[in-house]
Each structure stands twice: as C-alpha cells, then as structure tokens.
Design a protein around this motif. Structure first.
Motif, PDB file in Angstrom:
ATOM      1  N   ALA A  63       0.844  -1.199   0.000  1.00 46.30           N
ATOM      2  CA  ALA A  63       0.000   0.000   0.000  1.00 46.30           C
ATOM      3  C   ALA A  63       0.884   1.256   0.000  1.00 46.30           C
ATOM      4  CB  ALA A  63      -0.933   0.001   1.216  1.00 46.30           C
ATOM      5  N   LEU A  64       1.962   1.216   0.783  1.00 48.18           N
ATOM      6  CA  LEU A  64       2.891   2.360   0.833  1.00 48.18           C
ATOM      7  C   LEU A  64       3.492   2.605  -0.544  1.00 48.18           C
ATOM      8  CD1 LEU A  64       5.530   2.919   3.643  1.00 48.18           C
ATOM      9  CD2 LEU A  64       6.051   3.430   1.293  1.00 48.18           C
ATOM     10  N   TYR A  65       3.946   1.538  -1.182  1.00 43.99           N
ATOM     11  CA  TYR A  65       4.567   1.636  -2.512  1.00 43.99           C
ATOM     12  C   TYR A  65       3.574   2.207  -3.509  1.00 43.99           C
ATOM     13  CZ  TYR A  65       6.744  -0.183  -6.842  1.00 43.99           C
ATOM     14  OH  TYR A  65       7.285  -0.322  -8.099  1.00 43.99           O
ATOM     15  N   LYS A  66       2.344   1.722  -3.470  1.00 41.11           N
ATOM     16  CA  LYS A  66       1.333   2.144  -4.440  1.00 41.11           C
ATOM     17  C   LYS A  66       0.920   3.593  -4.232  1.00 41.11           C
ATOM     18  CE  LYS A  66      -3.385   0.934  -5.779  1.00 41.11           C
ATOM     19  NZ  LYS A  66      -3.253   1.348  -7.167  1.00 41.11           N
ATOM     20  N   SER A 110      -6.594  13.419 -10.323  1.00 36.22           N
ATOM     21  CA  SER A 110      -5.505  12.544  -9.883  1.00 36.22           C
ATOM     22  C   SER A 110      -6.018  11.424  -8.994  1.00 36.22           C
ATOM     23  CB  SER A 110      -4.471  13.403  -9.158  1.00 36.22           C
ATOM     24  OG  SER A 110      -3.499  12.588  -8.581  1.00 36.22           O
ATOM     25  N   ALA A 111      -6.896  11.768  -8.033  1.00 36.96           N
ATOM     26  CA  ALA A 111      -7.425  10.745  -7.116  1.00 36.96           C
ATOM     27  C   ALA A 111      -8.255   9.718  -7.884  1.00 36.96           C
ATOM     28  CB  ALA A 111      -8.257  11.404  -6.018  1.00 36.96           C
ATOM     29  N   THR A 112      -9.055  10.199  -8.832  1.00 38.21           N
ATOM     30  CA  THR A 112      -9.895   9.276  -9.600  1.00 38.21           C
ATOM     31  C   THR A 112      -9.026   8.386 -10.488  1.00 38.21           C
ATOM     32  OG1 THR A 112     -11.471  11.108  -9.674  1.00 38.21           O
ATOM     33  CG2 THR A 112     -12.023   9.152 -10.945  1.00 38.21           C
ATOM     34  N   SER A 113      -7.975   8.984 -11.057  1.00 40.96           N
ATOM     35  CA  SER A 113      -7.037   8.199 -11.874  1.00 40.96           C
ATOM     36  C   SER A 113      -6.383   7.115 -11.040  1.00 40.96           C
ATOM     37  CB  SER A 113      -5.935   9.090 -12.447  1.00 40.96           C
ATOM     38  OG  SER A 113      -6.458  10.128 -13.194  1.00 40.96           O
ATOM     39  N   ALA A 114      -6.011   7.481  -9.806  1.00 41.19           N
ATOM     40  CA  ALA A 114      -5.379   6.496  -8.924  1.00 41.19           C
ATOM     41  C   ALA A 114      -6.335   5.340  -8.656  1.00 41.19           C
ATOM     42  CB  ALA A 114      -4.959   7.156  -7.612  1.00 41.19           C
ATOM     43  N   MET A 115      -7.606   5.685  -8.447  1.00 38.03           N
ATOM     44  CA  MET A 115      -8.586   4.639  -8.158  1.00 38.03           C
ATOM     45  C   MET A 115      -8.827   3.774  -9.391  1.00 38.03           C
ATOM     46  SD  MET A 115     -12.499   5.035  -6.787  1.00 38.03           S
ATOM     47  CE  MET A 115     -13.118   5.809  -8.248  1.00 38.03           C
ATOM     48  N   VAL A 116      -9.145   4.411 -10.516  1.00 37.02           N
ATOM     49  CA  VAL A 116      -9.533   3.655 -11.715  1.00 37.02           C
ATOM     50  C   VAL A 116      -8.325   2.949 -12.335  1.00 37.02           C
ATOM     51  CG1 VAL A 116     -10.474   3.876 -14.036  1.00 37.02           C
ATOM     52  CG2 VAL A 116     -11.499   5.161 -12.156  1.00 37.02           C
ATOM     53  N   GLY A 117      -7.235   3.716 -12.547  1.00 43.62           N
ATOM     54  CA  GLY A 117      -6.037   3.121 -13.155  1.00 43.62           C
ATOM     55  C   GLY A 117      -5.486   1.997 -12.315  1.00 43.62           C
ATOM     56  N   GLY A 118      -5.426   2.223 -11.002  1.00 42.48           N
ATOM     57  CA  GLY A 118      -4.920   1.192 -10.107  1.00 42.48           C
ATOM     58  C   GLY A 118      -5.802  -0.042 -10.105  1.00 42.48           C
ATOM     59  N   THR A 119      -7.136   0.151 -10.117  1.00 45.00           N
ATOM     60  CA  THR A 119      -8.057  -0.991 -10.091  1.00 45.00           C
ATOM     61  C   THR A 119      -7.966  -1.780 -11.397  1.00 45.00           C
ATOM     62  OG1 THR A 119      -9.544   0.306  -8.713  1.00 45.00           O
ATOM     63  CG2 THR A 119     -10.454  -1.672  -9.718  1.00 45.00           C
ATOM     64  N   ILE A 120      -7.973  -1.059 -12.526  1.00 47.11           N
ATOM     65  CA  ILE A 120      -7.855  -1.757 -13.827  1.00 47.11           C
ATOM     66  C   ILE A 120      -6.562  -2.554 -13.868  1.00 47.11           C
ATOM     67  CG2 ILE A 120      -7.503  -1.413 -16.308  1.00 47.11           C
ATOM     68  CD1 ILE A 120      -9.397   0.965 -16.165  1.00 47.11           C
ATOM     69  N   GLY A 121      -5.469  -1.897 -13.451  1.00 46.50           N
ATOM     70  CA  GLY A 121      -4.166  -2.571 -13.460  1.00 46.50           C
ATOM     71  C   GLY A 121      -4.170  -3.814 -12.586  1.00 46.50           C
ATOM     72  N   MET A 122      -4.749  -3.720 -11.384  1.00 49.41           N
ATOM     73  CA  MET A 122      -4.738  -4.857 -10.466  1.00 49.41           C
ATOM     74  C   MET A 122      -5.615  -5.990 -10.983  1.00 49.41           C
ATOM     75  SD  MET A 122      -2.563  -4.307  -8.167  1.00 49.41           S
ATOM     76  CE  MET A 122      -2.856  -5.953  -7.606  1.00 49.41           C
ATOM     77  N   ILE A 123      -6.770  -5.663 -11.569  1.00 48.64           N
ATOM     78  CA  ILE A 123      -7.655  -6.721 -12.097  1.00 48.64           C
ATOM     79  C   ILE A 123      -6.947  -7.452 -13.242  1.00 48.64           C
ATOM     80  CG2 ILE A 123      -9.811  -7.134 -13.359  1.00 48.64           C
ATOM     81  CD1 ILE A 123     -11.050  -4.903 -11.617  1.00 48.64           C
ATOM     82  N   CYS A 124      -6.303  -6.666 -14.121  1.00 48.31           N
ATOM     83  CA  CYS A 124      -5.551  -7.297 -15.221  1.00 48.31           C
ATOM     84  C   CYS A 124      -4.434  -8.165 -14.668  1.00 48.31           C
ATOM     85  CB  CYS A 124      -4.944  -6.229 -16.143  1.00 48.31           C
ATOM     86  SG  CYS A 124      -6.173  -5.373 -17.108  1.00 48.31           S
ATOM     87  N   LEU A 125      -3.807  -7.689 -13.605  1.00 45.15           N
ATOM     88  CA  LEU A 125      -2.719  -8.449 -13.001  1.00 45.15           C
ATOM     89  C   LEU A 125      -3.235  -9.776 -12.474  1.00 45.15           C
ATOM     90  CD1 LEU A 125       0.163  -8.676 -11.862  1.00 45.15           C
ATOM     91  CD2 LEU A 125      -0.618  -7.441  -9.868  1.00 45.15           C
ATOM     92  N   THR A 304       0.344   5.901 -15.042  1.00 41.19           N
ATOM     93  CA  THR A 304       1.299   5.676 -13.953  1.00 41.19           C
ATOM     94  C   THR A 304       0.720   4.720 -12.914  1.00 41.19           C
ATOM     95  OG1 THR A 304       2.046   7.929 -14.292  1.00 41.19           O
ATOM     96  CG2 THR A 304       2.829   6.828 -12.334  1.00 41.19           C
ATOM     97  N   ASN A 305      -0.570   4.870 -12.623  1.00 38.60           N
ATOM     98  CA  ASN A 305      -1.184   3.996 -11.628  1.00 38.60           C
ATOM     99  C   ASN A 305      -1.444   2.587 -12.165  1.00 38.60           C
ATOM    100  OD1 ASN A 305      -1.916   5.448  -8.947  1.00 38.60           O
ATOM    101  ND2 ASN A 305      -2.296   6.959 -10.542  1.00 38.60           N
ATOM    102  N   ALA A 306      -1.701   2.473 -13.463  1.00 40.68           N
ATOM    103  CA  ALA A 306      -1.880   1.139 -14.050  1.00 40.68           C
ATOM    104  C   ALA A 306      -0.532   0.438 -14.221  1.00 40.68           C
ATOM    105  CB  ALA A 306      -2.574   1.256 -15.403  1.00 40.68           C
ATOM    106  N   CYS A 307       0.542   1.239 -14.240  1.00 41.69           N
ATOM    107  CA  CYS A 307       1.882   0.685 -14.474  1.00 41.69           C
ATOM    108  C   CYS A 307       2.363  -0.128 -13.281  1.00 41.69           C
ATOM    109  CB  CYS A 307       2.837   1.839 -14.751  1.00 41.69           C
ATOM    110  SG  CYS A 307       4.503   1.335 -15.123  1.00 41.69           S
ATOM    111  N   MET A 308       2.024   0.314 -12.090  1.00 42.74           N
ATOM    112  CA  MET A 308       2.554  -0.333 -10.894  1.00 42.74           C
ATOM    113  C   MET A 308       2.168  -1.812 -10.804  1.00 42.74           C
ATOM    114  SD  MET A 308       1.396  -0.983  -7.480  1.00 42.74           S
ATOM    115  CE  MET A 308       2.333  -1.565  -6.058  1.00 42.74           C
ATOM    116  N   PRO A 309       0.918  -2.201 -11.089  1.00 46.74           N
ATOM    117  CA  PRO A 309       0.611  -3.632 -11.107  1.00 46.74           C
ATOM    118  C   PRO A 309       1.424  -4.396 -12.152  1.00 46.74           C
ATOM    119  CG  PRO A 309      -1.415  -2.369 -10.998  1.00 46.74           C
ATOM    120  CD  PRO A 309      -0.299  -1.396 -11.258  1.00 46.74           C
ATOM    121  N   GLY A 310       1.619  -3.761 -13.325  1.00 50.34           N
ATOM    122  CA  GLY A 310       2.440  -4.406 -14.354  1.00 50.34           C
ATOM    123  C   GLY A 310       3.860  -4.610 -13.856  1.00 50.34           C
ATOM    124  N   ASP A 311       4.340  -3.609 -13.150  1.00 46.15           N
ATOM    125  CA  ASP A 311       5.663  -3.689 -12.519  1.00 46.15           C
ATOM    126  C   ASP A 311       5.732  -4.888 -11.578  1.00 46.15           C
ATOM    127  OD1 ASP A 311       7.551  -1.058 -10.817  1.00 46.15           O
ATOM    128  OD2 ASP A 311       8.167  -2.833 -11.922  1.00 46.15           O
TER     129      ASP A 311
END
Lengths: 495, 153
Positions: A63-66, A110-125, A304-311
C-alpha cells in the motif's frame, strides 16, 4: 475464484485493514515529500513491520509503494515539483491547472485516476499475470535498448514541442547518466575524483534539483502566489466527473501503463509520459496540452497507476524488479520467505492474492483520502511565495540529504537546480533530461549486452519483429511532428 | 542562443574528457556526445538562418514609461533571484559546519527576513523557528536521520 474469496476475507480482518490504511497514509506522506519516494519509505518502514505476519507486512508495504505515487502527484500539481520521477508527466498539465485556480479539479482527476487506473491494473494483473510475464520474456537486450530509445524519442518530440531541443535535452540526460562507474568495465568516468559521484549522479537528488529547486527559484522572484488568480474555481468532484467523460482515453492510458509496467526497468516515469504523448496525439484539442488540459492529467496519472501492477508482474513472477521501489519490495518479499517465480502463484497463493486484493482496496481508500483533503491542500496555491519557497527548499533538500546523510547530495541538488533554471531560460524542458538520466544505464547496459550476444554485429538491433516495430515507431515519432504539417499542406493543396 | 553555445562546449568537454578512458568505456559517451553536439549545432544554425518577421512600428506612441516599468520589474526579479541564491548558499555552508537542521533554520529565517514582507517579518520568523522544531521532531527524533553534525562538532 476460491483463492480470491479467501484472500478478501483475510484482508477484511482488522489487523490487515489497519495495515492497509496505515500503508496508504504513510505512502501519501512519503510521496508528498520530494526526494523521499517509495524506496526510502519502504526502507524506513521495514524495521516497523519485520515482526508482523508476512501477508500483513506485505499489505502495508505494498500500500505504501502504491500510494506514494499519489502523494507525488499532489506536489506535482500544487507546486510543480514531482515527488518521484513517475510524477514528471503530471507537471505538464497539473501545474498549469493550478495556476489557473483549478488545483482542486486537478487533484480530483488525480485521485480518480489512482482509483480507476490502479483498479484496472490490479484486475488485469490478477487475471493475466502469467501471459504478461511470458510477453516480457520475449524482450532481449536489443529490444530493451530500442524500447528506451523509443520512449526518449517520443518524449523529446512531443513534450518539448521542438524535436531537436527535446533530443538535445535527452542527450544531455543520457550523457549525465554515464557519470560514475561504467557498468561494463568498472572504470570511473567524469567523477573528477569526487567520491559522491562514484555511484553515478543520484537520481532523486537530480530530480529534486531539476524540479523542486528550480521551481523554488522561479517562485522566489515574485512575492505573489502560485495561483495567478486569487481564488480557487472548480473542486474535487468536478475533477471526478470530468474524468469519466473520457472513457477512450482511460482505456488507452491504462493499456499503455500496463504494457510499459510489464517491461522491467522501463518504469512508471516512461508510462506517464508515453500516455500523455498518446493522449495529445489522439486528442481533438492537442493545442491545449501543456496548458492545463484535463486529458493530459488524466492520461499521465491513469497510466502511472496502471503501471505499478504491471511492474509487480515481473517482480513477483520473474524476480525482475521494474524500478527501485520494486527492487526494495522484492527484497522484502524474500525476507518474508515469499520467493518470486512462477510457482509463487500456487505455493504462496494465499499471501500473493491477499496482496492483490489489498491493493485493489487501496485504490478506493486513496480516493476517499483525496476527497477529504483535496480542497484543503489546494489552498497552498493561494499562500504567498515567501512562505512556499523556503518550505519547498527545506522539504526537498531534506529529502536529498536524508538518502545518504551527506551534504554533498544537497550540493548536487543545488547544481541541478541551477542547470534546470538555465534550461528554463534557454527554452529547454528538463523532462527529457530526467528520462535520459533514468533510462541511461538501461540504454548503455543493453547496448553492450546486445553487442556481446551478437559478437559485435549490429544486426541484432533489427533481427526480430519486435525490434523492427520499435525502430519503425521511433522513426515515426521523430518524423511525425514534421510530417503532420507536410501532409496538411498536401491535402489542402489537393482541395 | 547562448544556451546552445554553452551546450556545444559541454558536449565537447564530455567527448574530450572520455579520451583517456579505455575503448569499451569511452565508446558510448563519445557517441552520445557527438550526436548531441551535432543536434546542438543544427539548432544553432537554424536559429541564425531563421529570418526575423517584420514588425510594424507605431511611431506616434510613447512607450518609454512601459519600458521603464518593464526594466524595473526585471531588475527587481533579478535582485530577488540573486538574494535567494545567497541565502541558499550561506545556509548550505552553515549545514556543512553544524548540520542540515541549521540549514533548514537559515533557509526559513533567511527567506522570511530578506524576501518576506516587512510587516510580517516577526510572524514569519516565528513560523520559521516552529517549522525547524517540527523538522527536528519528525526527522531526528522519530526517523533518526542525523540532522545535527558537521565539521564544527
């Protein structure tokens, strides 16, 4: 599906929820302090979590990293200072929005991007981690070299607005990345026998100098405030609603972020900038980019937020970290007995899927925190520069100092601050330089590796289909700004 | 233009300073230096060859006052810029002697007293000292970052 259900029930236990919330808040705080970043944050938090249950500890640190990225985007938007290299793209439109009094809108985006991008990235992951890891394995040293060149050429061409100046800036960044030990021969280059430079120009200190120190000196020249109008217009919810009016841009940016994140060492900084460039190219109003375009902030932050799950895919599945933060996370995983590799998804499924589910929940928690604090944070832009400037300098130079506890790092940041200011006056933007610094080692290492594999033959750089595609895209990105007007002239001539 | 000329010197320096290195070490930086030099030279040539657009002159408008105000504003900005650098360099020097905590204090006090508004100097100075206290608590006490230490201790 059972595994995911069990993971959800595990994460909803009070101690794991507390770890998730604590990691989120610490991540935002660490991200807001320019120069600290996720790697330093995880290193500082490690003694705190070492005695915890492995899954709980990984949830906290994950969570800290994300969330450190979101913290970095706050300072990028409000004071034109990215918290980390991954937030560089957000400067391009986030800060101009702030100057127009629309800081709250930018923070909402930015907050919405973090939520949506991060969620899409994690689901794909969760769904596609193994095939994504296989795709990453097709990339050899030549392909990585060409990918880095492609990233640099796209950014140089699009961000600067004048391709040659962007390439000069990128070239300077690549040259500065050669300072220190040569990764192939171990020879010292350009250090002038100054020990702090032996490991190369430290990236965080350079970032702090190029952006935070430069921005501080720009602001110090007047006693006004960041916002050029003395009020805030729009708010957090306007940013949220604006975000969902661009579904195509969301999908594009998420895809770019996920694909870039899967490639080790290319990193979040490239993802944000590439997504910004693509959003500008496909926008109906490309002239607005760089002057406070909401699509610009949307694209860079979502990618950037979708990238972290790919990482995380490469870090967990292959044991190849995509960034410094991922490298620290990999070390933490090993400390807690979670050895990376393809088998981790079966042998440690409970821990890994608990981490994935926790990171999905983190996205929503981020949004709530952003909603609560955005308006209050945006007030910073109304404070006079005599208050903001020393705060920026103290916090950012402290971040530089705290990494190695050396005053020499403060000098390095100040030197880059002077460089950044001179570049600004000369009409150059420092973003291609920063990307050159970030990717320089990867470019040189893979260049030499590819030549070693091929026995000195340059054919390795255009043998594979992936290489040919990358070369074509690089040529197109460099020629594109000139071909566009030429094509218009031709078609208008026909009419 | 001056920036591009300076860059030509920088890229030349990178090329020449790599000469004493072994071939494997100097190949990559020299290649980059040559390419960047060429780009900077092209950019400089384009600057010289680009014709200036003719500008219409309105001779019957006296813009002396505007020019004086503009020049005055530029001088003030340059003065504040130089003062900022002096504060930063002195603070860094203090940090080398006694530790980064005192760099923070000098930065905050310096900007408050030199560049801040006269009527708010006392308030800004109090805020500066309080902020330094917060930095001490957060970084020295909680995070154990050694901010006090230097050549003088």
């Amino acid at each position: 599906m059972d595994v995911v259900q069990h993971a959800l029930l595990f994460v909803l236990q009070w101690q794991n929820l507390a770890a998730l919330a604590g990691g989120t808040l610490c991540g935002i705080l660490v991200g807001v302090l320019p120069g600290l970043g996720p790697s330093a944050g995880m290193a500082l938090a490690l003694p705190l979590v070492i005695k915890w249950h492995p899954a709980t500890a990984l949830i906290f640190l994950g969570a800290l990293y994300k969330c450190s990225n979101y913290g970095g985007s706050i300072t990028a938007i409000l004071v034109n200072t990215p918290g980390d290299a991954s937030n560089a793209a957000t400067l391009l439109d986030g800060y101009p929005m702030c100057q127009q009094g629309r800081g709250g809108v930018a923070l909402g985006l930015s907050a919405t991007s973090a939520m949506v991008g991060g969620t899409i990235g994690m689901i794909c992951l969760i769904v596609a981690a193994p095939p994504l890891a296989e795709f990453a394995l097709k990339f050899g040293p030549a392909e990585y070299f060409l990918t880095a060149l492609l990233a640099l050429s796209i950014i140089a061409a699009v961000v600067q607005g004048a391709t040659i100046k962007g390439l000069i800036s990128a070239g300077l960044g690549l040259l500065l990345s050669t300072v220190g030990f040569d990764v192939i021969t171990g020879q010292l280059r350009y250090t002038f026998d100054w020990a702090p430079l032996e490991d190369g120009i430290p990236l965080i200190q350079a970032l702090v100098g190029l952006f935070a120190v430069t921005q501080a000196f720009v602001l110090a020249q007047s006693n006004e405030s960041i916002s050029r109008i003395a009020r805030l217009s729009g708010g957090f919810w306007e940013g949220v609603l604006t975000y969902f009016r661009h579904p195509a841009a969301i999908v594009r940016a998420s895809t770019i972020g996920l694909l870039v994140g899967v490639l080790p060492a290319v990193g979040q900084s490239s993802a944000g900038l590439l997504a910004w460039a693509e959003a500008k190219r496909s926008s109906r109003h490309p002239e607005k980019f760089g002057h406070g375009s909401t699509e610009g902030v949307l694209a860079s932050e979502t990618a950037t937020n979708a990238c972290m799950p790919g990482d995380l895919v490469c870090t967990i599945a292959l044991g190849i970290p995509g960034s410094l933060g991922a490298a620290i996370f990999l070390g933490v995983m090993i400390i807690f007995g979670v050895a990376p590799g393809p088998l981790v998804f079966t042998e440690k499924a409970d821990i890994i899927y608990a981490l994935f589910v926790a990171l999905v929940l983190t996205s929503f928690l981020l949004f709530v925190i952003g909603m609560l604090f955005a308006r209050r944070l945006a007030v910073i832009t109304l404070l006079p520069n005599e208050v903001i400037v020393p705060m920026i300098l103290v916090v950012s130079l402290l971040g530089s100092f705290a990494i190695r506890n050396e005053m020499a790092d403060v000098l390095i940041s100040l030197a880059f601050g002077a460089l950044g200011y001179v570049m600004l006056k000369g009409g150059f933007t420092p973003i291609p330089l920063l990307l050159g610094l970030v990717l320089g080692e990867m470019v040189e290492t893979n260049y030499h590796r590819a030549l070693m594999i091929s026995g000195g033959s340059y054919t390795i750089f255009y043998d594979s289909i992936i290489s040919k595609v990358l070369i074509a895209l690089t040529v197109l990105s460099l020629a594109g700004p000139y071909l566009g007007p030429f094509w218009k002239t031709l078609t208008q001539g026909e009419k | 233009m001056w920036c591009k000329i300076a860059l030509l010197f920088v890229f030349s320096a990178f090329y020449l300073l790599a000469n004493p290195l072994p071939e494997e070490s100097r190949e990559f930086p020299q290649l980059l230096a040559v390419m960047s030099f060429a780009l900077a030279a092209i950019a400089l040539v384009l600057d010289f060859t680009r014709g200036e657009a003719p500008q219409g002159e309105i001779l019957d408008v006296d813009d002396t006052e505007l020019k004086v105000q503009d020049a005055g504003r530029r001088r003030l900005r340059r003065k504040r810029y130089c003062q900022s650098w002096v504060i930063v360099l002195v603070s860094t020097g203090v940090g080398y002697l006694v530790g980064f905590l005192f760099t923070s204090l000098c930065l905050l006090l310096g900007f408050a007293l030199v560049l801040g508004r006269k009527e708010k100097r006392v308030f800004n100075a109090i805020v500066a000292v309080a902020t330094t206290g917060v930095v001490y608590l957060a970084f020295v006490v909680v995070m154990k970052v050694p901010l006090v230490g230097g050549l003088a201790w």
